[in-house]
Design a protein around this motif. Structure first.
Motif, PDB file in Angstrom:
ATOM      1  N   UNK A   1      36.199 -28.434-145.384  1.00  0.00           N
ATOM      2  CA  UNK A   1      36.883 -28.785-144.147  1.00  0.00           C
ATOM      3  C   UNK A   1      35.893 -29.509-143.247  1.00  0.00           C
ATOM      4  N   UNK A   2      36.318 -30.659-142.736  1.00  0.00           N
ATOM      5  CA  UNK A   2      35.502 -31.446-141.809  1.00  0.00           C
ATOM      6  C   UNK A   2      36.195 -31.394-140.450  1.00  0.00           C
ATOM      7  N   UNK A   3      35.478 -30.948-139.435  1.00  0.00           N
ATOM      8  CA  UNK A   3      36.041 -30.813-138.093  1.00  0.00           C
ATOM      9  C   UNK A   3      35.207 -31.659-137.139  1.00  0.00           C
ATOM     10  N   UNK A   4      35.838 -32.666-136.538  1.00  0.00           N
ATOM     11  CA  UNK A   4      35.176 -33.547-135.578  1.00  0.00           C
ATOM     12  C   UNK A   4      35.893 -33.430-134.247  1.00  0.00           C
ATOM     13  N   UNK A   5      35.114 -33.321-133.167  1.00  0.00           N
ATOM     14  CA  UNK A   5      35.741 -33.191-131.855  1.00  0.00           C
ATOM     15  C   UNK A   5      34.737 -33.482-130.756  1.00  0.00           C
TER      16      UNK A   5
ATOM     17  N   UNK B   1      34.716 -22.047-149.833  1.00  0.00           N
ATOM     18  CA  UNK B   1      35.102 -22.887-148.702  1.00  0.00           C
ATOM     19  C   UNK B   1      33.849 -23.267-147.923  1.00  0.00           C
ATOM     20  N   UNK B   2      33.708 -24.542-147.653  1.00  0.00           N
ATOM     21  CA  UNK B   2      32.583 -25.050-146.864  1.00  0.00           C
ATOM     22  C   UNK B   2      33.158 -25.826-145.681  1.00  0.00           C
ATOM     23  N   UNK B   3      32.594 -25.614-144.502  1.00  0.00           N
ATOM     24  CA  UNK B   3      33.071 -26.285-143.286  1.00  0.00           C
ATOM     25  C   UNK B   3      31.918 -27.071-142.686  1.00  0.00           C
ATOM     26  N   UNK B   4      32.206 -28.315-142.327  1.00  0.00           N
ATOM     27  CA  UNK B   4      31.204 -29.148-141.657  1.00  0.00           C
ATOM     28  C   UNK B   4      31.744 -29.566-140.297  1.00  0.00           C
ATOM     29  N   UNK B   5      30.939 -29.350-139.270  1.00  0.00           N
ATOM     30  CA  UNK B   5      31.314 -29.684-137.902  1.00  0.00           C
ATOM     31  C   UNK B   5      30.567 -30.940-137.464  1.00  0.00           C
ATOM     32  N   UNK B   6      31.305 -31.843-136.834  1.00  0.00           N
ATOM     33  CA  UNK B   6      30.742 -33.096-136.345  1.00  0.00           C
ATOM     34  C   UNK B   6      31.081 -33.273-134.875  1.00  0.00           C
ATOM     35  N   UNK B   7      30.109 -33.096-133.976  1.00  0.00           N
ATOM     36  CA  UNK B   7      30.375 -33.382-132.565  1.00  0.00           C
ATOM     37  C   UNK B   7      30.534 -34.892-132.368  1.00  0.00           C
ATOM     38  N   UNK B   8      31.451 -35.264-131.508  1.00  0.00           N
ATOM     39  CA  UNK B   8      31.699 -36.672-131.234  1.00  0.00           C
ATOM     40  C   UNK B   8      31.580 -36.946-129.740  1.00  0.00           C
ATOM     41  N   UNK B   9      31.406 -38.208-129.427  1.00  0.00           N
ATOM     42  CA  UNK B   9      31.397 -38.684-128.046  1.00  0.00           C
ATOM     43  C   UNK B   9      32.672 -39.499-127.816  1.00  0.00           C
ATOM     44  N   UNK B  10      33.171 -39.541-126.586  1.00  0.00           N
ATOM     45  CA  UNK B  10      34.413 -40.276-126.322  1.00  0.00           C
ATOM     46  C   UNK B  10      34.368 -41.743-126.745  1.00  0.00           C
ATOM     47  N   UNK B  11      33.209 -42.382-126.696  1.00  0.00           N
ATOM     48  CA  UNK B  11      33.119 -43.789-127.074  1.00  0.00           C
ATOM     49  C   UNK B  11      33.257 -43.995-128.583  1.00  0.00           C
ATOM     50  N   UNK B  12      33.296 -42.919-129.369  1.00  0.00           N
ATOM     51  CA  UNK B  12      33.427 -43.034-130.819  1.00  0.00           C
ATOM     52  C   UNK B  12      34.881 -42.978-131.287  1.00  0.00           C
ATOM     53  N   UNK B  13      35.823 -42.855-130.369  1.00  0.00           N
ATOM     54  CA  UNK B  13      37.238 -42.744-130.726  1.00  0.00           C
ATOM     55  C   UNK B  13      38.012 -43.882-130.075  1.00  0.00           C
ATOM     56  N   UNK B  14      38.572 -44.746-130.905  1.00  0.00           N
ATOM     57  CA  UNK B  14      39.366 -45.860-130.403  1.00  0.00           C
ATOM     58  C   UNK B  14      40.827 -45.494-130.295  1.00  0.00           C
ATOM     59  N   UNK B  15      41.450 -45.882-129.173  1.00  0.00           N
ATOM     60  CA  UNK B  15      42.869 -45.606-128.955  1.00  0.00           C
ATOM     61  C   UNK B  15      43.386 -46.578-127.898  1.00  0.00           C
ATOM     62  N   UNK B  16      44.616 -47.049-128.075  1.00  0.00           N
ATOM     63  CA  UNK B  16      45.255 -47.953-127.113  1.00  0.00           C
ATOM     64  C   UNK B  16      44.386 -49.182-126.812  1.00  0.00           C
ATOM     65  N   UNK B  17      43.786 -49.741-127.843  1.00  0.00           N
ATOM     66  CA  UNK B  17      42.989 -50.969-127.751  1.00  0.00           C
ATOM     67  C   UNK B  17      41.698 -50.802-126.951  1.00  0.00           C
TER      68      UNK B  17
ATOM     69  N   UNK C   1      40.381 -34.993-128.659  1.00  0.00           N
ATOM     70  CA  UNK C   1      41.162 -35.487-129.779  1.00  0.00           C
ATOM     71  C   UNK C   1      40.464 -35.102-131.080  1.00  0.00           C
ATOM     72  N   UNK C   2      40.633 -33.872-131.530  1.00  0.00           N
ATOM     73  CA  UNK C   2      39.982 -33.409-132.757  1.00  0.00           C
ATOM     74  C   UNK C   2      40.572 -34.052-134.017  1.00  0.00           C
ATOM     75  N   UNK C   3      39.698 -34.261-134.982  1.00  0.00           N
ATOM     76  CA  UNK C   3      40.064 -34.752-136.301  1.00  0.00           C
ATOM     77  C   UNK C   3      39.690 -33.676-137.304  1.00  0.00           C
ATOM     78  N   UNK C   4      40.633 -33.313-138.163  1.00  0.00           N
ATOM     79  CA  UNK C   4      40.403 -32.281-139.173  1.00  0.00           C
ATOM     80  C   UNK C   4      40.813 -32.859-140.521  1.00  0.00           C
ATOM     81  N   UNK C   5      39.870 -32.819-141.470  1.00  0.00           N
ATOM     82  CA  UNK C   5      40.139 -33.318-142.809  1.00  0.00           C
ATOM     83  C   UNK C   5      39.857 -32.203-143.805  1.00  0.00           C
ATOM     84  N   UNK C   6      40.859 -31.872-144.606  1.00  0.00           N
ATOM     85  CA  UNK C   6      40.718 -30.862-145.635  1.00  0.00           C
ATOM     86  C   UNK C   6      40.723 -31.546-146.990  1.00  0.00           C
ATOM     87  N   UNK C   7      39.690 -31.305-147.770  1.00  0.00           N
ATOM     88  CA  UNK C   7      39.616 -31.783-149.146  1.00  0.00           C
ATOM     89  C   UNK C   7      39.557 -30.574-150.045  1.00  0.00           C
ATOM     90  N   UNK C   8      40.353 -30.603-151.110  1.00  0.00           N
ATOM     91  CA  UNK C   8      40.363 -29.476-152.028  1.00  0.00           C
ATOM     92  C   UNK C   8      40.561 -29.951-153.462  1.00  0.00           C
TER      93      UNK C   8
END
Length: 118
Positions: free
Chosen positions: A60-64, A96-112, A1-8
């Motif tokens: 650009x911030x890319x977390x996955x 353009x600057x890109x920052x990558x953030x590795x995530x773990x499954x326990x860091x993403x909340x979904x369906x309570x 479940x990747x998260x991508x945030x673009x700020x400009x």
């Protein structure tokens, strides 16, 4: 479940109308994930200084989970995201600057719960 945030610093009126959807599709292609899993946020018109200059720029911030964990992965991702953003925003790669953030499954909340348990 990747998260991508673009700020400009570009104003909203200078962005392509379908930028968020196009960024979603590009992210799915680049990371090899279904578009239904991609989460995109676009923020425009921000006061920004990138590398000491207030010229138009973007970050650009890319977390996955599992997709941005190594230098080798991110080198390829960086090239493809930069190509996409230069084409869409009309910015040079130096603005353009890109920052990558590795995530773990326990860091993403979904369906309570968290993704670890889904």
């Amino acid at each position: 479940m990747p998260f991508v945030e673009l700020e400009t610093s570009l104003p909203a009126g200078r962005l392509p109308p379908a930028l968020a959807q196009e960024l979603c599709s590009a992210t799915a292609d680049i990371l090899g994930k279904p578009t239904e899993w991609i989460n995109v946020t676009v923020r425009s018109g921000l006061p920004m200084v990138l590398l000491g200059s207030a010229e138009p720029s973007a970050q650009l911030f890319v977390s996955s989970v599992d997709m941005v964990n190594t230098a080798e992965q991110n080198r390829g991702h960086s090239a493809r995201f930069t190509d996409f953003l230069t084409a869409q925003l009309g910015l040079s790669p130096e603005r353009i600057l890109i920052r990558f953030y590795p995530m773990e499954p326990w860091q993403i909340g979904k369906h309570r719960t968290v993704m670890t348990f889904l």
